[in-house]
Design an enzyme around this catalytic site. Structure first.
Site, PDB file in Angstrom:
ATOM      1  N   GLU A 200      12.125  -7.896  -2.228  1.00 31.74           N
ATOM      2  CA  GLU A 200      11.426  -7.977  -0.946  1.00 31.74           C
ATOM      3  C   GLU A 200      11.553  -9.365  -0.318  1.00 31.74           C
ATOM      4  OE1 GLU A 200       7.509  -6.501  -1.875  1.00 31.74           O
ATOM      5  OE2 GLU A 200       8.262  -4.451  -2.178  1.00 31.74           O
TER       6      GLU A 200
ATOM      7  N   LYS B 184      -0.325  -6.483   7.452  1.00 35.84           N
ATOM      8  CA  LYS B 184       0.204  -5.365   8.235  1.00 35.84           C
ATOM      9  C   LYS B 184      -0.278  -5.432   9.685  1.00 35.84           C
ATOM     10  CE  LYS B 184       0.587  -2.353   4.167  1.00 35.84           C
ATOM     11  NZ  LYS B 184       0.260  -1.009   3.598  1.00 35.84           N
TER      12      LYS B 184
ATOM     13  N   ASN C 226      -4.481  -0.075   5.465  1.00 31.19           N
ATOM     14  CA  ASN C 226      -5.018  -0.884   4.362  1.00 31.19           C
ATOM     15  C   ASN C 226      -4.647  -2.365   4.437  1.00 31.19           C
ATOM     16  OD1 ASN C 226      -2.399  -0.693   3.526  1.00 31.19           O
ATOM     17  ND2 ASN C 226      -2.810   0.405   1.621  1.00 31.19           N
TER      18      ASN C 226
ATOM     19  N   TYR D  22      10.471   0.216   2.099  1.00 35.21           N
ATOM     20  CA  TYR D  22       9.731   1.328   1.492  1.00 35.21           C
ATOM     21  C   TYR D  22      10.654   2.421   0.946  1.00 35.21           C
ATOM     22  CZ  TYR D  22       5.152  -0.440   3.052  1.00 35.21           C
ATOM     23  OH  TYR D  22       4.000  -1.180   3.217  1.00 35.21           O
TER      24      TYR D  22
ATOM     25  N   HIS E  83       0.135  -5.794   2.400  1.00 35.94           N
ATOM     26  CA  HIS E  83       1.128  -5.394   1.406  1.00 35.94           C
ATOM     27  C   HIS E  83       1.280  -6.496   0.360  1.00 35.94           C
ATOM     28  CE1 HIS E  83       4.877  -4.076  -0.463  1.00 35.94           C
ATOM     29  NE2 HIS E  83       5.238  -5.344  -0.410  1.00 35.94           N
TER      30      HIS E  83
HETATM   31  P1  DAT Z   1       0.774  -0.257  -2.174  1.00 35.75           P
HETATM   32  O1  DAT Z   1       0.811  -0.698  -0.726  1.00 35.75           O
HETATM   33  O2  DAT Z   1      -0.607  -0.416  -2.765  1.00 35.75           O
HETATM   34  O3  DAT Z   1       1.854  -0.880  -3.023  1.00 35.75           O
HETATM   35  P2  DAT Z   1       2.388   2.163  -2.210  1.00 35.75           P
HETATM   36  O4  DAT Z   1       3.557   1.267  -2.432  1.00 35.75           O
HETATM   37  O5  DAT Z   1       2.199   3.320  -3.117  1.00 35.75           O
HETATM   38  O6  DAT Z   1       1.008   1.338  -2.190  1.00 35.75           O
HETATM   39  O7  DAT Z   1       2.434   2.749  -0.736  1.00 35.75           O
HETATM   40  C1  DAT Z   1       2.826   1.906   0.336  1.00 35.75           C
HETATM   41  C2  DAT Z   1       1.917   2.178   1.502  1.00 35.75           C
HETATM   42  O8  DAT Z   1       2.049   3.539   1.923  1.00 35.75           O
HETATM   43  C3  DAT Z   1       0.433   2.006   1.224  1.00 35.75           C
HETATM   44  O9  DAT Z   1       0.013   0.675   1.309  1.00 35.75           O
HETATM   45  C4  DAT Z   1      -0.169   2.854   2.301  1.00 35.75           C
HETATM   46  C5  DAT Z   1       0.813   4.001   2.416  1.00 35.75           C
HETATM   47  N1  DAT Z   1       0.393   5.122   1.590  1.00 35.75           N
HETATM   48  C6  DAT Z   1       0.416   5.195   0.249  1.00 35.75           C
HETATM   49  N2  DAT Z   1      -0.070   6.367  -0.188  1.00 35.75           N
HETATM   50  C7  DAT Z   1      -0.403   7.061   0.924  1.00 35.75           C
HETATM   51  C8  DAT Z   1      -0.985   8.352   1.162  1.00 35.75           C
HETATM   52  N3  DAT Z   1      -1.308   9.165   0.160  1.00 35.75           N
HETATM   53  N4  DAT Z   1      -1.203   8.706   2.458  1.00 35.75           N
HETATM   54  C9  DAT Z   1      -0.892   7.894   3.472  1.00 35.75           C
HETATM   55  N5  DAT Z   1      -0.346   6.671   3.318  1.00 35.75           N
HETATM   56  C10 DAT Z   1      -0.123   6.262   2.073  1.00 35.75           C
HETATM   57 MG    MG Z   2       3.909  -0.651  -2.977  1.00 36.40          MG
END
Ligand code: DAT
Ligand code: MG
Length: 151
Positions: free
Chosen positions: A128, A11, A114, A51, A117
């Site tokens: 994707e 990212k 974080n 997303y 991805h």
């Molecule tokens: P991942 O990236 O572990 O697959 P995800 O698909 O649930 O997680 O979410 C995509 C991204 O969105 C994640 O890397 C960071 C952001 N995100 C997820 N939950 C969040 C939250 N509660 N608050 C802020 N950003 C969040």
């Molecule tokens: Mg995800």
């Protein structure tokens, strides 16, 4: 199978923090095969599609905005159960829940930063990879060390 493929992206925060080399290194050393890699400025349209499942979340707009704030390193990695193993290498979505030794557990503290991805299933990986790469960007090459990685 050993032909499993996943989509991984460093990212904008990971690129800014010079973590590209470290992340590529971890996947190479694990034994996975690099199939595609590019530094890209993703459009908001691409990220909204990427997303799409999170479109109703309160953080969706901020997430898309952050992801388009700078270049990301998009990659495809191939190998045995790579989708599942890559998720373990990443750690949990929230870095606070990620164990030391995982990428998120070693290098970040907040969910909105974080650094990496990784596709969450074989189905989303296929979607994707198709979304981020043209078929001719996926390289076909013989990995000379595969016989030392697979028996
Ligand atoms: P991942 O990236 O572990 O697959 P995800 O698909 O649930 O997680 O979410 C995509 C991204 O969105 C994640 O890397 C960071 C952001 N995100 C997820 N939950 C969040 C939250 N509660 N608050 C802020 N950003 C969040
Ligand atoms: Mg995800």
């Amino acid at each position: 199978s050993a032909n499993c493929r996943t989509f991984v992206a460093v990212k904008p925060d990971g690129v800014q923090r010079k973590m590209v080399g470290e992340i590529v290194r971890r996947f190479e050393r694990r034994g996975f095969k690099l199939v595609a890699l590019k530094l890209v400025q993703a459009s908001e349209d691409l990220l909204k599609e990427h997303y799409w499942d999170l479109r109703s979340k309160p953080f969706y707009r901020e997430l898309v905005s952050f992801m388009s704030s700078g270049p990301v390193v998009a990659m495809v990695w191939e190998g045995l159960d790579v989708v599942k193993t890559a998720r373990k290498m990443l750690g949990e979505t929230n870095p606070a829940d990620s164990l030391p030794g995982s990428i998120r557990g070693d290098y970040c503290v907040e969910v909105g930063r974080n650094v990496i991805h990784g596709s969450d299933s074989v189905e989303s990986a296929q979607k994707e990879i198709h979304l981020w790469f043209h078929p001719n960007e996926l390289q076909s090459w013989e990995n000379s060390s595969s016989r030392w990685i697979y028996n």
